[in-house]
Design an enzyme around this catalytic site. Structure first.
Site, PDB file in Angstrom:
ATOM      1  CG  HIS A  42       0.195   6.284  -0.573  1.00  0.00           C
ATOM      2  ND1 HIS A  42      -0.827   7.062  -1.073  1.00  0.00           N
ATOM      3  CD2 HIS A  42      -0.358   5.569   0.439  1.00  0.00           C
ATOM      4  CE1 HIS A  42      -1.945   6.825  -0.381  1.00  0.00           C
ATOM      5  NE2 HIS A  42      -1.692   5.913   0.530  1.00  0.00           N
ATOM      6  CG  HIS A  89      -1.833   1.152   1.342  1.00  0.00           C
ATOM      7  ND1 HIS A  89      -3.145   1.108   0.956  1.00  0.00           N
ATOM      8  CD2 HIS A  89      -1.615   2.414   1.800  1.00  0.00           C
ATOM      9  CE1 HIS A  89      -3.702   2.299   1.161  1.00  0.00           C
ATOM     10  NE2 HIS A  89      -2.794   3.110   1.683  1.00  0.00           N
ATOM     11  CD  GLU A  90       1.431   3.604   3.695  1.00  0.00           C
ATOM     12  OE1 GLU A  90       1.623   4.701   3.112  1.00  0.00           O
ATOM     13  OE2 GLU A  90       0.368   3.339   4.306  1.00  0.00           O
TER      14      GLU A  90
HETATM   15 ZN    ZN Z   1      -3.089   5.211   1.934  1.00  0.00          ZN
END
Ligand code: ZN
Length: 513
Positions: A277, A273-274
């Site tokens: 980003h 997830h990170e």
């Molecule tokens: Zn997030």
């Protein structure tokens, strides 16, 4: 960055603007770096001084940004950029800077200081009262946060809904009038899916809750995100309590993660997830460095990129066709006898639960919709803070069919209302889920080979498509413009519903539509 075809005088204004914005950016990056250290390596004793250092840097950045000189330069440049096409970089820079400048100008620094102090107190109180399950102690803080949220909105007269200026902060251009119907429509589709799934035999996901040594989890995750395209020459990963991504320049984009040695999915998917980003920030046009364009387009668009890599890619069957044998080799005792189908179903189990951050892809948005509706009710004065816990429990009961036995896992579970204003804090997560599906569907339409490439452990086609269509533009376009530009249609639920129906229909042997 340059401004095209103009006199030396105009060039000098543009250069002066870039220099001033660059200094603001440097101050903010320094604050971000101290914030990163605060949540990773800082000893507890550093807390008081760190809060002061952050406040000083933030105040200096704010003062520098709202200085009249920036206003004058914008006045001079606005007439010039009117003649440029709207997607011109210089025109976008002037437009986005004006937008931020106007917003920050409207808010008196005394008010900002009041909010900062209140939020620090409120967070501190939450950190103690949540474990003690003490809602009564936090109610006065929430009352004040609500009053400050109203006061904030009132600096932007002319809004249609009191939450609009607050939503604008994180998802510029979005309003209650655009977000609420979308979320309510989504709810009408999600609830029948949850109901149908709940009537099916439960999935056995015990394979995920065994002993998984942290070092092996860390190495496995790092190997995957490098293959996604995360560049450790321009970033690093560290451990924290609440994972996040932060950047100090386009060449220093860091991620944090956390692991549970008793639950494999937590660290693995947090890392993916990170990294999503971070890939977004690492892919921004280098010419935007030190300007307000060197940022994501909105909370929603940012979240779409983390969720695309975490879910559309990282929880897909194609992905695990490639990686599961490697995971089994990493954890032979734990997973050696568990087949791919069982593992795939386990990481995609749908189970209505109390805690938002533990929720699966299907129920997650219902947690967000509950919070969004409660924020609006509080701001509209239809719900009093003292009645918030009862309203929370009732919505959980009617929406997800679960009820908390305490405040800790109910109304006090999220930090958001105790670390910021009420309104605009949550919609970005669900907008991100919706956009992730819409962007991914477009990528697959353009490159139908992407799933087959993922099944071979190759991500270059997808990564390049995202760079070209989304990442490089940074904060140049509004969310609505970006979605239209990339997909050819406005923001729509259809690709997301299609994705959920197909994926979970197959996993749960259901004909969903
Ligand atoms: Zn997030």
């Amino acid at each position: 960055m340059k401004i095209a075809h103009h006199s030396p005088e105009v060039q000098s204004y543009f250069t002066a603007l870039l220099e001033r914005l660059g200094e603001v950016n440097d101050l903010r990056s320094a604050a971000d770096l101290l914030g990163w250290d605060q949540t990773t390596y800082m000893p507890p004793g550093g807390a008081a001084a760190r809060a002061r250092q952050l406040a000083t840097l933030q105040r200096l950045a704010h003062e520098k940004f709202i200085a009249p000189a920036i206003g004058h330069l914008l006045d001079k440049l606005e007439k010039v950029v009117e003649e440029l096409p709207p997607d011109d970089d210089a025109a976008a820079l002037v437009r986005v800077t004006r937008r931020d400048y106007e917003r920050l100008q409207r808010i008196p620094s005394a008010f900002t200081a009041q909010i900062t102090t209140h939020i620090a107190d409120s967070y501190e109180a939450w950190a103690q009262a949540r474990p003690a399950n003490d809602f009564a102690r936090l109610a006065p803080y929430l009352e004040k946060t609500l009053a400050l949220s109203h006061a904030f909105a009132d600096f932007f007269p002319g809004y249609t809904h009191v939450a609009d200026p607050l939503i604008n902060l994180s998802d510029y251009g979005m309003t209650v009038a655009t977000v609420q119907p979308l979320l309510r429509e989504l709810r009408t589709h999600l609830q029948p899916i949850v109901k149908a799934i709940s009537a099916q035999p439960a999935i056995d996901d015990r394979c995920l809750t065994q002993a998984f040594p942290e070092k092996a989890q860390w190495d496995f995750g790092v190997q995957i995100i490098q293959q996604f395209g995360y560049d450790f020459q321009r970033g690093r990963q560290d451990k924290t309590h609440h994972p996040f991504m932060t950047k100090f320049s386009l060449n220093d984009v860091r991620i944090t993660t956390r692991f549970s040695e008793a639950y494999l999915a937590e660290g693995l998917f947090s890392t993916l997830h990170e990294a999503g980003h971070a890939l977004y920030e690492m892919g921004i046009n280098p010419a935007f460095e030190r300007t307000p364009l060197a940022d994501g387009a909105s909370a929603g668009v940012h979240e779409s990129q983390s969720r695309l890599w975490e879910n559309q890619v990282g929880r897909s069957l194609a992905f695990w066709q490639h990686y599961y044998p490697q995971l089994q080799a990493t954890f032979p005792e734990q997973l050696g006898k568990i087949d791919l189908a069982t593992f795939y179903r386990a990481i995609n189990v749908v189970r209505p639960s109390l805690i938002r951050t533990d929720a699966d892809e299907v129920t997650y948005n219902l947690h967000i919709i509950i919070r969004f509706e409660l924020e609006l009710a509080l701001l509209e004065g239809k719900l009093a803070v003292r009645d918030l816990p009862a309203a929370w429990d009732e919505l959980y009961d009617t929406t997800l069919g679960v009820s908390a036995s305490d405040y800790r896992d109910g109304v006090l579970q999220d930090v958001h209302w105790f670390s910021g204003l009420i309104g605009g804090a949550f919609q970005g997560y669900t907008l991100g889920n919706i956009m992730a599906a819409q962007f991914y569907a477009k990528a697959l339409q353009t490159h139908p080979t992407i799933p087959a490439e993922i099944a071979d452990g190759h991500f270059a086609t997808l990564h390049q498509w995202l760079r070209t269509n989304i990442y490089q533009h940074g904060n140049k376009f509004t969310t609505a413009d970006l979605v239209q530009r990339v997909t050819g249609t406005p923001l729509t639920l259809q690709p997301y519903l299609h994705y959920l129906h197909n994926k979970y229909g197959a996993i749960y042997n259901l004909a969903l539509s």
